[in-house]
Design an enzyme around this catalytic site. Structure first.
Site, PDB file in Angstrom:
ATOM      1  N   SER A 150     -21.645  14.448 -55.762  1.00 56.99           N
ATOM      2  CA  SER A 150     -22.055  13.560 -56.539  1.00 56.99           C
ATOM      3  C   SER A 150     -19.837  13.687 -57.344  1.00 56.99           C
ATOM      4  O   SER A 150     -19.694  14.444 -56.464  1.00 56.99           O
ATOM      5  CB  SER A 150     -22.694  14.932 -57.942  1.00 56.99           C
ATOM      6  OG  SER A 150     -22.154  15.041 -58.829  1.00 56.99           O
ATOM      7  N   TYR A 163     -24.821  24.075 -58.783  1.00 58.54           N
ATOM      8  CA  TYR A 163     -25.375  22.450 -58.170  1.00 58.54           C
ATOM      9  C   TYR A 163     -23.770  21.533 -58.203  1.00 58.54           C
ATOM     10  O   TYR A 163     -23.767  21.337 -57.333  1.00 58.54           O
ATOM     11  CB  TYR A 163     -25.343  21.547 -60.006  1.00 58.54           C
ATOM     12  CG  TYR A 163     -25.858  19.770 -59.332  1.00 58.54           C
ATOM     13  CD1 TYR A 163     -26.805  19.474 -58.751  1.00 58.54           C
ATOM     14  CD2 TYR A 163     -24.613  19.476 -60.130  1.00 58.54           C
ATOM     15  CE1 TYR A 163     -26.761  18.010 -58.438  1.00 58.54           C
ATOM     16  CE2 TYR A 163     -24.651  17.889 -59.479  1.00 58.54           C
ATOM     17  CZ  TYR A 163     -26.017  16.984 -58.925  1.00 58.54           C
ATOM     18  OH  TYR A 163     -26.183  16.227 -59.010  1.00 58.54           O
TER      19      TYR A 163
END
Ligand code: NAP
Length: 273
Positions: A150, A163
């Site tokens: 990401s 995350y």
């Protein structure tokens, strides 16, 4: 280059973790479109059956499904059994989980469980799936492993701290692995998208800078064999460039303000319902 990688791999099979929705489903479709057998792995057998029949019917390829929850650690024997006899050319380590809403580390609800789940789904899955599939690729001197990290793995994102850190792991893992095995014919790619309109992102309507998963993957798949590290989508690459020249205080102010307002909206909505 792309034609080379995908055409050789096409005679083999592919595996997509989290392949029944969003970015994973779009990768499964793009690979099936190129004639690859596809193994879909996710939690819900109903969704697996539905997506695998759709792919079989539309692209006339063989499919397999394996229902497991990547939050657990004892699933890899079942996955190994499910993959038996299949020569895998492409592994897409796509499964991932994020927060329900942005939050400070100590205020995350059920923090113990969240830490464990996030590490198992976002990190352990990538290592263990690679451990299962890479030996066969090395034997055949050909294979691609596409790891969906990401953009939050390249720029730290406070209030999505766990995350963001798990995605940095995926990025480093991919870059190291690529250097270790590229001389053996293995291409490892770190894919670092910004927002894509999916359930995980809680965004329904695609826009130019938040593409649908279909648009994103159509673009990202063209970089296989060419770029070992990519944002996958031109506008995301431009966003990355802009962010990289911002002073860090300005970047962090922008991210924290954005995440605080997302949290406030989420908590207000929950309170209302
Ligand atoms: N969307 C974005 O904006 C964005 C941006 C950057 C990176 N990413 C990354 O892209 C990847 C895919 O995200 P997405 O947005 O496409 O997600 P998504 O639309 O929510 O799809 C997630 C897929 O994973 C499966 N899944 C979820 N949790 C699972 C678990 N514990 N065990 C097994 N399967 C599970 C889901 O099926 P079941 O629910 O049936 O299990 C579904 O097939 C993730 O790694 C994410 O971090 C996404």
């Amino acid at each position: 280059m792309l034609v080379g990688w995908l055409s050789i791999a096409c005679r083999l099979g592919s595996v997509v973790t989290g392949g029944t929705d969003g970015i994973g489903k779009s990768y499964a479709e793009e690979l099936a479109k190129r004639g690859m057998k596809v193994v879909l792995i996710s939690r819900s057998q109903d969704k697996l059956d539905q997506v695998s029949s759709e792919i079989k019917e539309k692209f006339k390829v063989e499919t397999r499904t394996i229902a497991v929850d990547f939050a657990s650690e004892d699933i890899y024997d079942k996955i190994e059994t499910g993959l038996a006899g299949l020569e895998i050319g492409i592994l897409v380590n796509n499964v991932g989980m994020s927060y329900e809403y942005p939050e400070h580390f100590l205020d995350i609800p059920d923090l113990d469980n969240m830490i464990k789940k996030m590490i198992n789904v976002n990190i352990l899955s990538v290592c263990k799936m690679t451990q299962l599939v890479l030996p066969g690729m090395i034997e055949r001197s050909k294979g691609a492993i596409l790891n969906i990290s990401s953009a939050s793995g390249s720029h730290p994102v406070p209030m999505l701290t766990i995350y963001s850190a798990t995605k940095a792991f995926v990025d480093f893992f991919s870059r190291c692995l690529h250097e270790e095995y590229r001389s053996k014919g293995i291409f490892v790619q770190s894919v670092l998208p910004y927002f894509v309109a999916t359930k995980l992102a809680k965004i329904r309507k695609p826009t130019l800078n938040t593409p649908s998963s279909e648009t994103f993957v159509k673009s990202a798949i063209k970089t296989v064999g060419l770029q070992s590290r990519t944002n996958g989508y031109l506008i995301h690459a431009v966003m990355g460039l802009i962010i990289s020249v911002l002073p860090s205080w300005l970047y962090f102010k922008f991210i924290i303000d954005m995440n605080k307002s997302t949290r406030a909206r989420y908590l207000k909505k929950i309170k209302k319902n």
